[in-house]
Structure formats: C-alpha cells, structure tokens
Design a protein around this motif. Structure first.
Motif, short mmCIF file in Angstrom:
data_model
loop_
_atom_site.label_atom_id
_atom_site.label_comp_id
_atom_site.label_asym_id
_atom_site.label_seq_id
_atom_site.Cartn_x
_atom_site.Cartn_y
_atom_site.Cartn_z
N GLU A 128 -13.08 18.20 30.79
CA GLU A 128 -12.02 17.27 31.16
C GLU A 128 -12.60 15.86 31.29
O GLU A 128 -13.76 15.67 31.61
CB GLU A 128 -11.36 17.71 32.47
N GLY A 129 -11.73 14.88 31.05
CA GLY A 129 -12.19 13.50 31.04
C GLY A 129 -12.55 13.06 29.63
O GLY A 129 -13.22 12.06 29.43
N THR A 130 -12.07 13.83 28.64
CA THR A 130 -12.36 13.55 27.23
C THR A 130 -11.05 13.42 26.46
O THR A 130 -9.96 13.41 27.04
CB THR A 130 -13.20 14.67 26.62
N THR A 133 -8.32 15.87 27.44
CA THR A 133 -7.49 15.55 28.61
C THR A 133 -6.41 14.55 28.24
O THR A 133 -5.24 14.69 28.65
CB THR A 133 -8.37 14.98 29.73
N VAL A 134 -6.79 13.52 27.49
CA VAL A 134 -5.81 12.50 27.09
C VAL A 134 -4.70 13.14 26.26
O VAL A 134 -3.51 12.86 26.45
CB VAL A 134 -6.49 11.38 26.29
N SER A 166 -3.87 8.17 31.13
CA SER A 166 -4.85 9.26 31.18
C SER A 166 -6.23 8.75 30.79
O SER A 166 -7.23 9.13 31.39
CB SER A 166 -4.42 10.39 30.24
N LEU A 167 -6.28 7.87 29.78
CA LEU A 167 -7.56 7.30 29.35
C LEU A 167 -8.22 6.56 30.51
O LEU A 167 -9.43 6.69 30.73
CB LEU A 167 -7.33 6.35 28.18
N ARG A 169 -7.98 7.19 33.52
CA ARG A 169 -8.42 8.15 34.55
C ARG A 169 -9.68 8.91 34.13
O ARG A 169 -10.26 9.63 34.95
CB ARG A 169 -7.30 9.15 34.86
N THR A 170 -10.08 8.81 32.88
CA THR A 170 -11.22 9.62 32.43
C THR A 170 -12.50 9.37 33.23
O THR A 170 -13.25 10.33 33.48
CB THR A 170 -11.48 9.43 30.92
N VAL A 183 -14.49 3.94 29.44
CA VAL A 183 -13.57 5.07 29.35
C VAL A 183 -14.06 5.97 28.22
O VAL A 183 -14.98 5.63 27.47
CB VAL A 183 -12.12 4.59 29.06
N ASP A 184 -13.46 7.16 28.09
CA ASP A 184 -13.90 8.09 27.06
C ASP A 184 -13.59 7.55 25.66
O ASP A 184 -12.47 7.13 25.38
CB ASP A 184 -13.23 9.45 27.24
N GLY A 187 -10.98 9.70 23.63
CA GLY A 187 -9.65 9.46 24.17
C GLY A 187 -9.11 8.11 23.73
O GLY A 187 -7.93 7.97 23.40
#
Length: 556
Positions: A128-130, A133-134, A166-167, A169-170, A183-184, A187
């Motif tokens: 998650e965080g990639t 997730t986005v 969402s990006l 929040r990564t 950020v990722d 994403g």
C-alpha cells in the motif's frame, strides 16, 4: 454523458497516453533513491504508448474490442513493475467490458474496480502507498459516485479527484516516501493517465509541456533509451516478411469444429518466428515473421475469410524502421536446433553480457536500470532460444513482473528465477545443471542466490536525506543489499567503506564487476585494499562495462 462507446474511449486512451508521455521525466524524478535509474515514468510511458498504439490500430465503436486492443498492447509493451501493474489494471478493465458495444456510468466504474482486483492478484505481495492504492481508492470513489449519478464525466471527475487525494496520502502509507519528501511515482503516473481521460471526456486538450510538481524543486532529466536495429545486418534476417492478418471465422469452414487457439498457434509456429496469436469468438489476429507469407495465409483460410492483410518486406525496410523503441538481444547463434533447456537472462553492460554467455546463458537481453525490457522483448528472447524448458533470470527487481508475464504469455514451460541483482543471476546460472530435472534446477538456483551478497557503487542525482544519511548531488553512494549505507565525495573511498561493511570472517570470494567509468588502476587499488585487509578473501575482477554503476560487488 450517459454512454461511452469504443471510439470515445479510444480518444481517452490516446490523450491519457500523451499526457503521461509529456510528464514521464517528472514521474522519473520521483524515484525514492537518488540513483540514476529512476525509470518509473519511462516504463509507464513506453507501456501506455504501446497500448495506445494498438488502440489507434483498432478504433471502432465497440468499446469491448477497443478495451481488448488496449489490454493486448499494454500486455506486450509492459516494462518494469509499474508498467506490468498498469497493464493488469486495464486487463481487468477490458475483461469486464469485452462483450459491451458501449457502457454506462455504473459499468465504467465497475470496470475500473475489476481492473484493481486483477492488478492486486497479479502482485504476490501488494504494497500500500503505491500505484495499487491510488487505483483502488479512485475506483472505489468511482463506484460510489455511480450510485448518485450515471453521468460518465461526473464519475471520471470523482475518480480523478480521488486519485490525486490518494496520491497525496501515499507518504503516510510508505514511510520512505515521507522521509525523502516525494509521492509515489507509479501513482503519479496513473494520475496523469486519468487526467488525460477526464480532459478528453470534457473536450479539453492538455498541454504538451510537463505539469508543475510543487514538492520537487530540482527535477532530474532522466535518460530515455532509444535503441536502433543497427545491432544486426540486413542479411541476418532469416524470416523476411512481417505478415499480419485477421481471420473472420466462417461456420462452413469450421464444420462443427471448435477453434483451438493453442493448436492454431502450434501449427503456425513451423512457418516462422515472432508469432503472436490473439483470438476471440469472431476473429483471430496473427502476427508472424515468415519466408512464406502465402503459405501462412492459406493456412489461415482454413478457418474463415482473410481480412486486414499486411505484408512487409523487412529486408527492404530494415534501414527505415529504426524509430520503434525496443531492446536489442545479445545472443550467440542466429538459429539453433530445438534444445531441452534454455536460459534467458538480462544484463546491462557488454562485459556482463559476455560473462553470462560464457557460463551458459543462451540469450542475453540488454537491459537493466533505466532500460527495463518489455514483456514482448522477453517473449521474443524465450522464442529465440528454441527450448522445451526455459529459465529466465531478470537480475533486477523491476523486471521480475515483466518476466513472469512473459512466461505466462509464451504458454510453454518457463520458470522465472527471481534474481534481483546481477550477482544473484550469475550465482543462479552457475548452479544450473542441464542433466537434472526442472524442479531440481529451480531449487538449486534459488539456493545459490541465497549465498551471495550484492554491493553497488553509483552516484546521487539529487540532494536527499534517507536512512539517516545526508546525501548531496554527485556524492558516490555504496548500496548493500538494496540499502544505501555509505556516501563519499570520492569513488574509491565509497568502495572501500562499502566493502568494509560487506566483508567478514565468513567471506571467501569477492567478484568485482568494473563499470565503464572505472580505470584498471582504480580497480587494482580496490583489489589491493581487500588483499591487505581481508587476507583470506579471493578476489576476481571482470570488466563488466556496465553504465551507471562504477562497481558491482558479489560476496560469497
């Protein structure tokens, strides 16, 4: 807009691909490590471009067929983990709409969610965080929006807005992103694709110049590696006619038979190479390089009528088809007889390629950092070795997924040994024994990889703070098993410090792969350092000629 057809979706794909392409360097710059191999944008761009190209060749009002074209183009063009995940997102999307002439808002949102499910299943250990997730968050928001409105533009607006949120929040999900202040990257690439989708739906044209990235003040210009076909001579082309056609099935010719794609592919394989067969209920599409295109077409006619025939003389056009991006193969023989085992490996640097070949690799794909081969490149290499059973050594964690996808596409007995570094690949290949069975070889190769440690010396492309180290642009960095542990303004000092951390009383052999920027004197100085400080360690030096990495160390 209450309904979306294939022609409209095709334009969405094209603008999404163009917008990603315009911002590929920006996505590259979001690489967490400040090493000169931040290639997420490059990989996603090449993958999406491949998908868009296939869509351009198959524009029609049936959205299911356009979706299938996108899926096929992405599948074969996928490069790196980010490209493979992107291909899986749209593979699931395409599967959900394959029988639809057009779709409404709810179906569009459901297809995005189906894509997420497919992508998550394709990744062994989803993080998650990639990009995952986005994609998941934005698809979920799209489904929610579809319960309130059936307007596709409103649903896409919700998807795009959530993808951006969402990006952002990564970094909260992946601490390393927060530490570096980015950020990722995957994403971000998906956000650009979705932004292109939305702009097309609203009748807007996005600029060709890159968007601004508030969190980055010093964008790094990542290299785009474009290769040419000058690595082979025209007379080396064995099958001279690139033959593409489709067969529209006819009931009287099938005569009650069921079309079997695998049998069709097997029968055609005897007429050439580079064979691709894609079929659905109505047609089969064929691509093959053959010396006898007429024979191939005659075979296809057994199943129905021929449409969309295209035959090109590759020998005649060889000097004019340089523009397509691909990864050249470094191989030994032009054509080999069928063998029991084949080994396909990936390397960067001509010296490393020769080293792999010298210990038993049958096909070496030129690639690695910033030059991840596509699924299609690996498929072609597997076909080229002409073996019943094939082992694939990616030698880079960002190539493993493309290799696995290639093994699935090829439909033969192919196993991916998940080598993440060149030293792991070399150790695995040395453990290969053609006299034993597939399972025993797989176990032995995996076991061999576990006994080697990998170190690398490269340079920083930007200032950053990571793992407690304050790194400045152009510092030399020492990487031990994927973690930056050393930094220095001097290459030799970084190498000595890294080796001091890697070598211990259990170390027996140190193999040094010398990069293209390293002199013999510099390599000899490192050898002398080891001999003086670690007297029981045997040192071997090979001229790897690899770019980007001054030294690659293998400790056993």
């Amino acid at each position: 807009m209450k309904e979306l057809n294939g022609a409209q979706f095709a334009e969405m794909v094209i603008q999404g691909a163009n917008h990603l392409s315009a911002n590929a360097k920006l996505v590259d710059s979001l690489n967490v490590f400040p090493v000169p191999d931040g290639d997420t944008g490059t990989n996603m761009n090449l993958s999406m471009t491949s998908g868009a190209k296939e869509v351009k060749n198959n524009v029609q009002k049936h959205i299911g067929k356009v979706g299938s074209a996108l899926s096929k183009g992405l599948l074969m063009g996928a490069r790196g983990n980010s490209g493979v995940i992107l291909s899986q997102l749209f593979r699931g999307f395409a599967k959900a709409i394959e029988n639809k002439e057009s779709i409404g808002g709810k179906e569009f949102a459901a297809a995005l969610e189906a894509g997420v499910e497919t992508a998550y299943k394709a990744v062994m250990k989803p993080v998650e965080g990639t990009i995952l997730t986005v994609a998941k968050d934005s698809a979920r928001k799209g489904v929610q929006a579809a319960t309130k409105s059936d307007d596709i533009i409103e649903i896409m607006e919700a998807v795009f807005a959530e993808s951006k949120a969402s990006l952002e929040r990564t970094p909260d999900l992946l601490p390393v992103l927060k530490e570096v202040g980015v950020v990722d990257s995957g994403g971000q690439g998906l956000v650009f694709v979705y932004e292109g989708f939305l702009a097309e739906l609203k009748g807007e044209k996005l600029p060709d110049s890159p968007a601004a990235m508030p969190s980055m003040t010093d964008l790094v210009s990542a290299e785009h590696h474009r290769s040419v076909q000058a690595y082979m001579n025209t007379e080396d082309i064995e099958f001279g006619y690139c033959t593409e056609f489709m067969v529209r099935f006819e009931k009287d010719k099938l005569a009650g038979r069921t079309f079997k794609e695998e049998l069709f592919r097997q029968d055609l394989s005897k007429y050439g190479d580079s064979l691709l067969v894609i079929a659905d209920e109505e047609v089969v599409k064929v691509h093959i390089h053959s010396e006898e295109p007429g024979t191939v077409l005659s075979y296809g006619q057994r199943y129905g009528s021929l449409i969309n025939i295209k035959i090109e003389n590759m020998r005649q056009q060889h000097s004019t088809i340089i523009g397509e991006t691909h990864t050249p193969l470094v191989t030994g023989n032009k054509k080999v007889e069928r063998r029991e085992y084949g080994v396909v490996t990936v390397s960067m640097g001509s010296g490393i390629a020769e080293l792999f070949k010298s210990i038993g690799a049958h096909s070496v794909i030129e690639g690695g950092q910033t030059m991840n081969p596509s699924t299609e490149d690996i498929v072609k290499a597997i076909e080229e070795v002409n073996a019943d059973k094939v082992f694939i050594l990616p030698n880079n964690k960002n190539i493993i997924m493309a290799a696995q996808q290639a093994a699935e596409v090829i439909g033969s007995q192919a196993v991916v040994i998940q080598s993440k570094t060149v030293p792991q690949g070399l150790s695995a290949l040395l453990a290969f024994n053609p006299g034993t069975d597939m399972d025993s070889n797989e176990a032995a190769m995996n076991e061999a990889m576990s006994h080697v440690k990998t170190g690398q010396i490269t340079y920083a492309v930007r200032d950053t703070s990571i793992d407690g180290l304050e790194i400045e642009k152009d510092d030399f960095m020492g990487i031990n098993e994927g973690k930056i542990v050393v930094k220095s303004r001097e290459k030799a000092a970084a190498a000595r410090e890294l080796l001091a951390k890697m070598l211990d009383e259990d170390s027996e052999i140190l193999t040094i792969l010398k990069g293209e920027d390293v002199t013999d004197e510099e390599a000899e100085a490192i050898t002398q350092f080891v001999e003086e400080n670690f007297k029981d360690v045997e040192v071997e030096i090979h001229d790897g000629k690899q770019p980007l990495y001054s030294f690659i160390f293998a400790v056993e």
